[in-house]
Design a protein around this motif. Structure first.
Motif, PDB file in Angstrom:
ATOM      1  N   ALA A   1     -14.155  17.160  -3.627  1.00 24.94           N
ATOM      2  CA  ALA A   1     -15.114  17.648  -4.625  1.00 24.94           C
ATOM      3  C   ALA A   1     -16.027  18.655  -3.932  1.00 24.94           C
ATOM      4  N   ASN A   2     -16.160  19.825  -4.529  1.00 28.14           N
ATOM      5  CA  ASN A   2     -17.006  20.884  -3.972  1.00 28.14           C
ATOM      6  C   ASN A   2     -18.248  21.064  -4.833  1.00 28.14           C
ATOM      7  N   GLY A   3     -19.296  21.602  -4.239  1.00 27.44           N
ATOM      8  CA  GLY A   3     -20.526  21.882  -4.982  1.00 27.44           C
ATOM      9  C   GLY A   3     -21.328  20.637  -5.308  1.00 27.44           C
ATOM     10  N   VAL A   4     -21.177  19.612  -4.508  1.00 27.53           N
ATOM     11  CA  VAL A   4     -21.924  18.366  -4.731  1.00 27.53           C
ATOM     12  C   VAL A   4     -23.146  18.347  -3.812  1.00 27.53           C
ATOM     13  N   PRO A   5     -24.148  17.547  -4.136  1.00 22.48           N
ATOM     14  CA  PRO A   5     -25.325  17.477  -3.260  1.00 22.48           C
ATOM     15  C   PRO A   5     -24.987  16.794  -1.940  1.00 22.48           C
ATOM     16  N   ASP A   6     -25.868  16.909  -0.966  1.00 18.23           N
ATOM     17  CA  ASP A   6     -25.672  16.247   0.320  1.00 18.23           C
ATOM     18  C   ASP A   6     -25.894  14.749   0.148  1.00 18.23           C
ATOM     19  N   LEU A   7     -24.839  13.986   0.351  1.00 17.70           N
ATOM     20  CA  LEU A   7     -24.864  12.548   0.110  1.00 17.70           C
ATOM     21  C   LEU A   7     -24.987  11.761   1.402  1.00 17.70           C
ATOM     22  N   THR A   8     -25.646  10.616   1.310  1.00 15.91           N
ATOM     23  CA  THR A   8     -25.667   9.637   2.393  1.00 15.91           C
ATOM     24  C   THR A   8     -25.358   8.282   1.780  1.00 15.91           C
ATOM     25  N   VAL A   9     -24.722   7.417   2.564  1.00 13.83           N
ATOM     26  CA  VAL A   9     -24.370   6.080   2.084  1.00 13.83           C
ATOM     27  C   VAL A   9     -24.887   5.046   3.082  1.00 13.83           C
ATOM     28  N   ASP A  10     -25.120   3.856   2.570  1.00 14.25           N
ATOM     29  CA  ASP A  10     -25.590   2.767   3.412  1.00 14.25           C
ATOM     30  C   ASP A  10     -25.108   1.463   2.806  1.00 14.25           C
ATOM     31  N   ALA A  11     -24.763   0.505   3.652  1.00 11.77           N
ATOM     32  CA  ALA A  11     -24.385  -0.822   3.183  1.00 11.77           C
ATOM     33  C   ALA A  11     -25.651  -1.625   2.954  1.00 11.77           C
ATOM     34  N   VAL A  12     -25.745  -2.246   1.787  1.00 10.78           N
ATOM     35  CA  VAL A  12     -26.915  -3.037   1.423  1.00 10.78           C
ATOM     36  C   VAL A  12     -26.477  -4.493   1.327  1.00 10.78           C
TER      37      VAL A  12
ATOM     38  N   MET B   1     -27.210   7.907  -1.900  1.00  5.85           N
ATOM     39  CA  MET B   1     -28.388   8.741  -2.136  1.00  5.85           C
ATOM     40  C   MET B   1     -28.017  10.205  -1.908  1.00  5.85           C
ATOM     41  N   ALA B   2     -28.666  11.078  -2.655  1.00  9.40           N
ATOM     42  CA  ALA B   2     -28.459  12.517  -2.493  1.00  9.40           C
ATOM     43  C   ALA B   2     -29.773  13.233  -2.708  1.00  9.40           C
ATOM     44  N   THR B   3     -29.950  14.313  -1.999  1.00  8.76           N
ATOM     45  CA  THR B   3     -31.143  15.142  -2.159  1.00  8.76           C
ATOM     46  C   THR B   3     -30.730  16.550  -2.549  1.00  8.76           C
ATOM     47  N   ASP B   4     -31.631  17.233  -3.250  1.00  6.92           N
ATOM     48  CA  ASP B   4     -31.362  18.624  -3.596  1.00  6.92           C
ATOM     49  C   ASP B   4     -31.776  19.524  -2.434  1.00  6.92           C
ATOM     50  N   LYS B   5     -31.697  20.819  -2.631  1.00  8.42           N
ATOM     51  CA  LYS B   5     -31.990  21.767  -1.547  1.00  8.42           C
ATOM     52  C   LYS B   5     -33.451  21.711  -1.090  1.00  8.42           C
ATOM     53  N   LYS B   6     -34.357  21.241  -1.958  1.00  2.36           N
ATOM     54  CA  LYS B   6     -35.772  21.155  -1.600  1.00  2.36           C
ATOM     55  C   LYS B   6     -36.134  19.806  -0.990  1.00  2.36           C
ATOM     56  N   GLY B   7     -35.140  18.921  -0.850  1.00  3.22           N
ATOM     57  CA  GLY B   7     -35.384  17.623  -0.248  1.00  3.22           C
ATOM     58  C   GLY B   7     -35.803  16.544  -1.228  1.00  3.22           C
ATOM     59  N   LYS B   8     -35.806  16.853  -2.535  1.00  2.00           N
ATOM     60  CA  LYS B   8     -36.158  15.846  -3.533  1.00  2.00           C
ATOM     61  C   LYS B   8     -34.967  14.941  -3.800  1.00  2.00           C
ATOM     62  N   LEU B   9     -35.243  13.651  -3.994  1.00  3.79           N
ATOM     63  CA  LEU B   9     -34.193  12.682  -4.278  1.00  3.79           C
ATOM     64  C   LEU B   9     -33.570  12.987  -5.633  1.00  3.79           C
ATOM     65  N   ALA B  10     -32.251  13.217  -5.653  1.00  2.78           N
ATOM     66  CA  ALA B  10     -31.558  13.574  -6.886  1.00  2.78           C
ATOM     67  C   ALA B  10     -30.660  12.447  -7.387  1.00  2.78           C
ATOM     68  N   ILE B  11     -30.088  11.664  -6.485  1.00  2.00           N
ATOM     69  CA  ILE B  11     -29.225  10.536  -6.849  1.00  2.00           C
ATOM     70  C   ILE B  11     -29.618   9.347  -5.980  1.00  2.00           C
ATOM     71  N   ASP B  12     -29.754   8.195  -6.603  1.00  2.00           N
ATOM     72  CA  ASP B  12     -30.034   6.956  -5.876  1.00  2.00           C
ATOM     73  C   ASP B  12     -29.415   5.819  -6.667  1.00  2.00           C
ATOM     74  N   GLN B  13     -28.210   5.392  -6.264  1.00  2.00           N
ATOM     75  CA  GLN B  13     -27.496   4.343  -6.984  1.00  2.00           C
ATOM     76  C   GLN B  13     -26.961   3.309  -6.005  1.00  2.00           C
ATOM     77  N   ILE B  14     -26.871   2.085  -6.478  1.00  2.00           N
ATOM     78  CA  ILE B  14     -26.279   1.011  -5.690  1.00  2.00           C
ATOM     79  C   ILE B  14     -25.065   0.496  -6.441  1.00  2.00           C
ATOM     80  N   PHE B  15     -23.924   0.449  -5.748  1.00  2.00           N
ATOM     81  CA  PHE B  15     -22.682  -0.067  -6.320  1.00  2.00           C
ATOM     82  C   PHE B  15     -22.364  -1.417  -5.678  1.00  2.00           C
ATOM     83  N   GLN B  16     -21.929  -2.361  -6.488  1.00  2.00           N
ATOM     84  CA  GLN B  16     -21.601  -3.690  -6.008  1.00  2.00           C
ATOM     85  C   GLN B  16     -20.105  -3.949  -6.165  1.00  2.00           C
TER      86      GLN B  16
END
Length: 168
Positions: A125-136, A148-163
């Motif tokens: 997938a191209n053109g997606v925000p910069d993503l990071t993942v973590d085990a919770v 989690m993902a942030t936009d170009k200005k560093g604002k949080l754009a995606i924050d989801q938890i999958f189980q």
């Protein structure tokens, strides 16, 4: 004999038409200014981007199908779990084991490699925000994935938890 009136509009008709047109332009300008204000205040909604929707949907499905006490504590095809890589193992419908590597190390690109019977399949997938993942870790000892993902200005754009779902 009647006199013919010259063709054209009266001054009153022209003034009314210009007034209506001016009101229309004023409303259009006010809406544009309001839209620009919202555009500056609110971050980009990445969840409306088709590539991001596909990415989140596929990742959610992969995490739902993951198995094991800590399915993220594995090494797959030379990858290890980091905040820029997500490693999963899942059971396929035919009972086989599928190994999945999500790679977010390249900015704006998400690469999913699934390995079935030693044969890798890659989806990008191209053109997606910069993503990071973590085990919770949950209180019951199971694990979830926080994306989690942030936009170009560093604002949080995606924050989801999958189980992962419970497997028998």
């Amino acid at each position: 004999m009647r006199q013919r009136r010259a063709a054209g509009f009266t001054l009153l008709e022209v003034i009314i038409a210009l007034t209506v047109f001016g009101v229309f332009l004023m409303i259009l300008m006010m809406l544009t200014v309001e839209m620009r204000g919202y555009e500056k205040r609110l971050p980009v909604n990445f969840m409306r981007h088709p590539q991001t929707i596909a990415l989140i949907s596929r990742m959610r499905r992969d995490v739902l199908d993951a198995y094991g006490k800590n399915p993220f504590d594995v090494t797959i095809a030379g990858y290890t779990q980091t905040e820029k890589t997500l490693l999963l193992q899942s059971v396929q419908e035919n009972g086989g084991i599928q190994q999945i590597v999500w790679d977010f190390r390249t900015s704006g690109v998400a690469k999913r490699t699934s390995i079935n019977v030693g044969i890798p399949t890659v989806w990008t997938a191209n053109g997606v925000p910069d993503l990071t993942v973590d085990a919770v870790e949950n209180p019951d000892g199971t694990y979830g994935v926080r994306v989690m993902a942030t936009d170009k200005k560093g604002k949080l754009a995606i924050d989801q938890i999958f189980q992962p779902r419970a497997h028998q």
